[in-house]
Design a protein around this motif. Sequence first.
Motif, short mmCIF file in Angstrom:
data_model
loop_
_atom_site.label_atom_id
_atom_site.label_comp_id
_atom_site.label_asym_id
_atom_site.label_seq_id
_atom_site.Cartn_x
_atom_site.Cartn_y
_atom_site.Cartn_z
N PHE A 16 0.84 -1.21 0.00
CA PHE A 16 0.00 0.00 0.00
C PHE A 16 0.87 1.26 0.00
O PHE A 16 0.60 2.22 -0.71
CB PHE A 16 -0.94 -0.01 1.21
N GLN A 33 -4.39 1.67 -2.50
CA GLN A 33 -4.65 1.62 -1.05
C GLN A 33 -6.13 1.94 -0.78
O GLN A 33 -6.68 2.89 -1.34
CB GLN A 33 -3.76 2.65 -0.37
N GLY A 34 -6.74 1.15 0.12
CA GLY A 34 -8.18 1.31 0.35
C GLY A 34 -8.51 2.42 1.33
O GLY A 34 -8.46 2.22 2.53
N TYR A 121 -5.05 -10.37 4.40
CA TYR A 121 -4.59 -9.00 4.62
C TYR A 121 -3.13 -9.01 5.10
O TYR A 121 -2.74 -9.87 5.88
CB TYR A 121 -5.51 -8.32 5.65
N ASN A 170 -10.90 -8.89 2.50
CA ASN A 170 -10.00 -8.08 1.68
C ASN A 170 -8.86 -8.99 1.26
O ASN A 170 -8.25 -9.61 2.14
CB ASN A 170 -9.47 -6.91 2.54
N TYR A 201 -15.02 -4.62 7.69
CA TYR A 201 -15.98 -4.22 6.66
C TYR A 201 -17.40 -4.70 6.99
O TYR A 201 -18.22 -4.92 6.09
CB TYR A 201 -15.54 -4.76 5.29
N PHE A 317 -13.42 -3.44 -2.63
CA PHE A 317 -12.52 -3.79 -3.74
C PHE A 317 -13.15 -4.64 -4.83
O PHE A 317 -13.98 -5.51 -4.55
CB PHE A 317 -11.30 -4.54 -3.18
N ARG A 362 -6.23 -5.65 -7.83
CA ARG A 362 -7.32 -5.12 -7.01
C ARG A 362 -7.50 -3.62 -7.24
O ARG A 362 -6.55 -2.86 -7.13
CB ARG A 362 -6.98 -5.37 -5.53
N1 GLN Z 1 -6.54 -1.75 4.40
C1 GLN Z 1 -6.05 -0.93 3.36
C2 GLN Z 1 -6.12 -1.70 2.03
O1 GLN Z 1 -6.29 -2.89 2.02
C3 GLN Z 1 -4.64 -0.46 3.55
C4 GLN Z 1 -4.27 -0.04 4.90
C5 GLN Z 1 -2.80 0.29 4.95
O2 GLN Z 1 -2.28 0.97 4.09
N2 GLN Z 1 -2.12 -0.23 5.90
O3 GLN Z 1 -5.97 -1.09 1.02
#
Ligand code: GLN
Length: 393
Positions: A16, A33-34, A121, A170, A201, A317, A362
């Motif tokens: 990220f 990045q989410g 994750y 995720n 989520y 995503f 993604r």
């Molecule tokens: N959870 C976020 C993602 O999956 C990123 C979080 C982070 O940058 N640590 O994009």
Amino acid sequence: MKAGNSLLSGMGATVFAVFSALAAEHRAINLGQGFPDDRGPEDVLEVAARSLLEDSNQYAPMMGLPILRQALAEHGRRFYGLSFDPDREIMATSGATEALAACLLGLIEPGDEIVLIEPFYDSYLPIIQLAGGVARTVRLEPPSWSLTRENLARAFSSKTKAIVLNNPMNPAGKVFSRDELEMIAECVIAHDAYAVCDEVYEHIVFDGKPHIPLITLPGMRDRCLKVASAGKIFSLTGWKIGAVSGCERLLHPASRAHQYLTFSSAPNLQKAVAYGLNKDDAYFSELASTMQARRDRLRQGLQSIGFDVLPTEGAYFLIVDIRSTGFDDDVAFCRHITTKAGVAAIPVSAFYAEAPTKQLVRFCFCKQDSVLDEAVARLRAHFSPSPRSPCLE
Ligand code: GLN
Ligand code: PMP
């Protein structure tokens, strides 16, 4: 000179951080990045701002402000019929990241096995390894990402201490069915194990599907630690306020880790999150419907260019199979579109211990319509006339 910790010294920056930096350097639209580009709910921001000026800015209690723990307990009751004792069964943390670290550090003894559902994750594996645990992975296959009893059972052993369950998931966008959750509960109970449930989520689930916390299944109340993130519930990822809920016996070791990791987090933000959790049901259903509309918008846009888009039931995503573009390496593809098309995405291989494939990418859709439209327009212009002929200048 002596080296630092061998596990951490050998690591690069997270995927990220790498792709957000590359996106900034190339002024790309960041669908990597989410994080949402909304301001977040105005009333929640106002409570935080007012509290910063009017309330104490000294350390909050180690377990979190009582008002926040009360609100978390009430949230659990309202949405899932759960009854947590706010004084003994709830802890506020500095984001879900810290909550997960505290839970894993609190549970793992060196040599313990932890079951991970792959793709997973990125923070799970390093924390397990730092604690001396051994990860056993159950790999789910796209596009359905279904969990089979056989594969799940194979990952469990007499050494299993816990499973980490990310639901909604995720990067896959999968929401676990009740049948799958029952299989997980059976395995956990049969092996006298626990579950660390990453449910950040929980309010971002689509198409009328329910979110079913594993802790609500029979026999699981004393075996699960349920992790939440205000960053996701209020589209305020920078606040890093999270929480863990679960029985005292499991929460106690997690709280001992938490007291040495961060001890506590910003009191004004905790107060504002407490306020936000008490918002009416419409707030929570609108969050899901807004994100669902964004999912549909980006999916249609990507499909109209010719991308092969996988289904998404929850979280932020969409996953795209890049083989139709002529690329066969997700990292190269993400670098390419970030630098040449002006749109950043994340290679899904980053979510595997050892990636079996490099064909999935993604895209994050929690953005304004105009941003999603511009990203699609840039990708269309770049891949025009079809994704089979990328302009590789
Ligand atoms: N959870 C976020 C993602 O999956 C990123 C979080 C982070 O940058 N640590 O994009
Ligand atoms: N778990 C998952 C699955 C996530 O996607 C994220 C990041 N967004 C986190 C945990 C971390 O959440 P937080 O930002 O609250 O630390």
